[in-house]
Design an enzyme around this catalytic site. Structure first.
Site, short mmCIF file in Angstrom:
data_model
loop_
_atom_site.label_atom_id
_atom_site.label_comp_id
_atom_site.label_asym_id
_atom_site.label_seq_id
_atom_site.Cartn_x
_atom_site.Cartn_y
_atom_site.Cartn_z
CG HIS A 190 -2.01 -0.99 1.19
ND1 HIS A 190 -1.83 -2.29 1.61
CD2 HIS A 190 -3.30 -0.90 0.78
CE1 HIS A 190 -2.96 -2.95 1.47
NE2 HIS A 190 -3.87 -2.14 0.97
CG ASP A 256 -4.17 -5.24 -4.01
OD1 ASP A 256 -5.21 -4.66 -3.67
OD2 ASP A 256 -3.39 -5.77 -3.19
#
Length: 346
Positions: A190, A256
């Site tokens: 992330h 993702d």
């Protein structure tokens, strides 16, 4: 140029986008009806209570025919988007610990977790959850941790199979993540770009779940695996061809979230969606970046692919809502209670 006539015959566009609040705005409706969009992912910010969620899902489903795929990250533990009014599902590691104590009980708990997870979401109109996590529990990962079922791939396969049986029994498909394995690297994709420098042979255990489980979908990782490619798995045709050809996978390949730091290696959002689509991903998640969504919808012109759209269509349940058998639901809740789960409200 805004000609999307080449997408007219494709039931599902390749983008999965998000919204900001509890209700749809005029801009949300416009974007969700765009032919490049095939799905929506919901977050905690989109949830107030079950009645509101049910109304939101019904409005989203009514926008188009065939209806959009509504998805959520709802694994249990620290990754569970809807909490008040839903059963608090255990972190996946708890299932592995229960399996170590008593394998039969661990499998029953995994099956119950899958059933309760799917039943409660489907009762509100949510079609799909990105679960189970198949990453092996190597220990030091900053993002996986107790989201992993176990370190032993055989145990991961057994528990994930049982969890998948529970999902299917409640009318929901399964999504293994994060292909080909995010558990070994320490950084969180992330906020960083992880690099896994192991050989392909050393990754054999990580790949076993994808080789042996009957998955409906797979989510690729924002991790570089230098033994195969210099690109992350999301942008790697080599990895995705390996998944399709060597592992025989014929379900949906999701990226993702393309707004994550690990995706920035290929450039801006237009470059990211194009790279992921060219590599072979079927559905591209574009979250928490509303300005980038507008840019992509205005300027991206992918070549339509009916086969990819049909794979996505298989994930959309026949009915927009599905209510669980009350007896089966109560039994599943009783099993989860042994792990400390709290009761839900179907």
């Amino acid at each position: 140029m805004n000609d999307f006539s080449n997408l007219a015959s494709i039931p599902y566009g390749p983008l999965m986008i998000d919204i900001a609040g509890h209700e749809l705005t005029a801009l949300d409706r416009e974007r969700l009806c765009h032919p490049l969009v095939g799905g929506i992912i919901l977050f905690s910010r989109n949830y107030r209570d079950r009645a509101q969620l049910t109304a939101l899902c019904a409005e989203i489903h009514a926008l188009r025919s065939p209806r959009l795929l509504i998805a959520v990250d709802h694994e249990g533990g620290r990754v569970q988007r809807f909490r008040t009014g839903f059963t608090h599902l255990p972190a996946m590691r708890r299932l592995g610990e229960r399996y170590d104590q008593e394998p039969t009980a661990g499998l029953a708990a995994a099956r119950a977790a899958g059933f309760v997870l799917a039943a409660e979401l489907r009762a509100c109109g949510v079609d799909f959850s990105f679960t189970p996590v198949l990453d092996l529990d190597y220990g030091p990962s900053r993002v996986i941790g107790d989201r992993a079922l176990h370190r032993d791939p055989a145990v991961v396969i057994a528990l994930a199979a049982a969890l998948g049986e529970g999902l299917h029994a409640a009318g929901m498909g399964s999504c293994g993540k994060h292909f080909p394995g995010h558990g070994y690297v320490i950084p969180d994709s992330h906020v960083e770009l992880p690099v896994d420098d192991r050989s392909l042979a050393a990754m054999a255990e990580d790949l076993r779940p994808y080789r042996e489980l009957p998955l409906d979908a797979v989510m690729a990782a924002h991790v570089i695996y230098s033994c195969v490619d210099c690109h992350t798995a999301v942008f790697s045709r080599r990895w995705l061809d390996f998944l399709r050809q060597d592992l025989g996978f014929d379900g949906v390949i999701f990226t993702d979230d393309l707004s994550m730091a690990g995706a920035g290696v290929v450039g801006d959002m237009l470059a990211r969606v194009e790279a992921a689509w060219t590599a072979g991903c079927d559905m591209l998640l574009l979250c928490n970046a509303p300005e980038a969504v507008g840019e992509v919808l205005a300027h991206w012109r992918p070549q339509p692919d009916a086969a990819r759209a049909q794979r996505v269509a298989r994930l959309v349940p026949e009915q927009p809502c599905c209510y669980p058998n009350p007896h089966a639901y109560r039994e599943a809740l009783n099993v989860l209670a042994t792990l400390g789960g709290s009761p839900g409200q179907p």
